[in-house]
Design a protein around this motif. Structure first.
Motif, PDB file in Angstrom:
ATOM      1  N   UNK A   1      77.525 -44.445 -26.246  1.00  0.00           N
ATOM      2  CA  UNK A   1      78.669 -45.348 -26.146  1.00  0.00           C
ATOM      3  C   UNK A   1      78.236 -46.731 -26.652  1.00  0.00           C
ATOM      4  N   UNK A   2      79.188 -47.632 -26.936  1.00  0.00           N
ATOM      5  CA  UNK A   2      78.806 -48.987 -27.360  1.00  0.00           C
ATOM      6  C   UNK A   2      77.880 -49.693 -26.370  1.00  0.00           C
ATOM      7  N   UNK A   3      78.136 -49.525 -25.056  1.00  0.00           N
ATOM      8  CA  UNK A   3      77.284 -50.154 -24.042  1.00  0.00           C
ATOM      9  C   UNK A   3      75.885 -49.551 -24.062  1.00  0.00           C
ATOM     10  N   UNK A   4      75.806 -48.233 -24.203  1.00  0.00           N
ATOM     11  CA  UNK A   4      74.493 -47.576 -24.256  1.00  0.00           C
ATOM     12  C   UNK A   4      73.745 -47.967 -25.523  1.00  0.00           C
ATOM     13  N   UNK A   5      74.461 -48.066 -26.635  1.00  0.00           N
ATOM     14  CA  UNK A   5      73.830 -48.472 -27.892  1.00  0.00           C
ATOM     15  C   UNK A   5      73.265 -49.879 -27.780  1.00  0.00           C
ATOM     16  N   UNK A   6      73.997 -50.775 -27.111  1.00  0.00           N
ATOM     17  CA  UNK A   6      73.519 -52.152 -26.936  1.00  0.00           C
ATOM     18  C   UNK A   6      72.224 -52.163 -26.136  1.00  0.00           C
ATOM     19  N   UNK A   7      72.148 -51.348 -25.082  1.00  0.00           N
ATOM     20  CA  UNK A   7      70.922 -51.268 -24.280  1.00  0.00           C
ATOM     21  C   UNK A   7      69.779 -50.683 -25.106  1.00  0.00           C
ATOM     22  N   UNK A   8      70.060 -49.636 -25.842  1.00  0.00           N
ATOM     23  CA  UNK A   8      69.020 -49.000 -26.659  1.00  0.00           C
ATOM     24  C   UNK A   8      68.440 -49.972 -27.674  1.00  0.00           C
ATOM     25  N   UNK A   9      69.284 -50.758 -28.295  1.00  0.00           N
ATOM     26  CA  UNK A   9      68.801 -51.732 -29.282  1.00  0.00           C
ATOM     27  C   UNK A   9      67.968 -52.813 -28.626  1.00  0.00           C
ATOM     28  N   UNK A  10      68.351 -53.232 -27.413  1.00  0.00           N
ATOM     29  CA  UNK A  10      67.542 -54.229 -26.706  1.00  0.00           C
ATOM     30  C   UNK A  10      66.191 -53.646 -26.305  1.00  0.00           C
ATOM     31  N   UNK A  11      66.169 -52.365 -25.942  1.00  0.00           N
ATOM     32  CA  UNK A  11      64.910 -51.730 -25.558  1.00  0.00           C
ATOM     33  C   UNK A  11      63.936 -51.659 -26.727  1.00  0.00           C
ATOM     34  N   UNK A  12      64.450 -51.710 -27.942  1.00  0.00           N
ATOM     35  CA  UNK A  12      63.567 -51.689 -29.109  1.00  0.00           C
ATOM     36  C   UNK A  12      62.716 -52.955 -29.206  1.00  0.00           C
ATOM     37  N   UNK A  13      63.100 -54.002 -28.465  1.00  0.00           N
ATOM     38  CA  UNK A  13      62.289 -55.221 -28.444  1.00  0.00           C
ATOM     39  C   UNK A  13      60.980 -54.991 -27.690  1.00  0.00           C
ATOM     40  N   UNK A  14      60.946 -53.925 -26.856  1.00  0.00           N
ATOM     41  CA  UNK A  14      59.732 -53.503 -26.140  1.00  0.00           C
ATOM     42  C   UNK A  14      59.159 -54.608 -25.254  1.00  0.00           C
ATOM     43  N   UNK A  15      60.036 -55.408 -24.650  1.00  0.00           N
ATOM     44  CA  UNK A  15      59.549 -56.460 -23.749  1.00  0.00           C
ATOM     45  C   UNK A  15      60.046 -56.248 -22.323  1.00  0.00           C
ATOM     46  N   UNK A  16      60.446 -55.022 -22.008  1.00  0.00           N
ATOM     47  CA  UNK A  16      60.794 -54.686 -20.638  1.00  0.00           C
ATOM     48  C   UNK A  16      62.284 -54.656 -20.363  1.00  0.00           C
ATOM     49  N   UNK A  17      62.618 -53.920 -19.293  1.00  0.00           N
ATOM     50  CA  UNK A  17      64.025 -53.761 -18.923  1.00  0.00           C
ATOM     51  C   UNK A  17      64.631 -55.058 -18.402  1.00  0.00           C
ATOM     52  N   UNK A  18      63.832 -55.848 -17.699  1.00  0.00           N
ATOM     53  CA  UNK A  18      64.355 -57.106 -17.150  1.00  0.00           C
ATOM     54  C   UNK A  18      64.773 -58.052 -18.263  1.00  0.00           C
ATOM     55  N   UNK A  19      63.944 -58.135 -19.310  1.00  0.00           N
ATOM     56  CA  UNK A  19      64.277 -59.001 -20.440  1.00  0.00           C
ATOM     57  C   UNK A  19      65.523 -58.496 -21.149  1.00  0.00           C
ATOM     58  N   UNK A  20      65.625 -57.173 -21.296  1.00  0.00           N
ATOM     59  CA  UNK A  20      66.817 -56.584 -21.931  1.00  0.00           C
ATOM     60  C   UNK A  20      68.067 -56.896 -21.117  1.00  0.00           C
ATOM     61  N   UNK A  21      67.958 -56.788 -19.793  1.00  0.00           N
ATOM     62  CA  UNK A  21      69.092 -57.068 -18.928  1.00  0.00           C
ATOM     63  C   UNK A  21      69.531 -58.528 -19.051  1.00  0.00           C
TER      64      UNK A  21
END
Length: 222
Positions: free
Chosen positions: A158-178
């Motif tokens: 979904x668009x929301x899941x895609x946004x999370x997946x792209x942030x996770x590609x930064x590889x700096x942790x879930x907190x930073x992505x959030x």
């Protein structure tokens, strides 16, 4: 006599086109380029610029003229283009403007003077406008939108899941992505579990490898 004149005009037009393309070719493919006259009349646009305009609501071409979403933005761009004229009194020629489209898209426009090489064009070509400025267009979110769309097509995110997946590609942790997404850590964890299930992986490292293998997050050709 007439055929010779026609041939002369064709040759001069070809020379002018080649010179313009040479100028456009100096820029990277990530930026689109327009040449405009003093009244924001469009003279020529490269393929990337045409694609950016098609994807972005922050700039449109109306009856051959460049128009921005508001009259204020358009007038600002007109002033920047006017400052590129050789007769302009402005101490600084050109500049940049950031424009917000109605759908939230953002467009960065850099305006720089354009000096056409000293080529004798002849009186036959007076009907062709003289370029005054080069407008370099860049859409900072364009690649991200393309990557999100690819994630939906490839893995059904979904668009929301895609946004999370792209942030996770930064590889700096879930907190930073959030934090970047303006979401809670619990929401990101929930999306991650669904993403892992859809993509068929068990951890973030495997997710990133799978996405890179699929060409997500890298430059996607038009």
């Amino acid at each position: 006599m007439v055929p010779h004149v026609i041939r002369s005009v064709e040759i001069r037009c070809a020379l002018r086109k080649l010179e313009l393309e040479r100028e456009l070719g100096r820029l990277t493919s990530k930026s689109g380029v327009l040449l405009a006259d003093l009244k924001l009349g469009l003279i020529v646009a490269d393929d990337c610029a045409r694609q950016i305009i098609s994807d972005n609501s922050a700039l449109r071409i109306d009856r051959g003229e460049i128009v921005l979403p508001t009259a204020q933005d358009t007038n600002h761009l007109l002033r920047l283009t006017g400052s590129c004229c050789e007769q302009a009194t402005a101490s600084i020629r050109g500049g940049h403007i950031q424009v917000l489209g109605a759908d939230g898209t953002t467009l960065l426009i850099e305006v720089i003077p354009f000096s056409f090489p000293a080529v004798e064009l002849g009186p036959e070509l007076l009907r062709f406008p003289q370029p005054a400025a080069m407008l370099i267009l860049s859409d900072p979110m364009r690649q991200r939108r393309k990557s999100a769309l690819a994630l939906g097509e490839e893995f059904g995110l979904t668009p929301a899941e895609a946004a999370v997946a792209l942030e996770l590609m930064q590889a700096d942790g879930r907190a930073a992505a959030a934090t970047r997404l303006g979401a809670t850590l619990a929401t990101v964890r929930t999306h991650m579990m669904r993403i892992f299930e859809k993509v068929g992986v068990k951890n973030q490292a495997a997710l990133i490898r799978r996405m890179v293998t699929a060409g997500i997050g890298v430059e996607i050709p038009d």
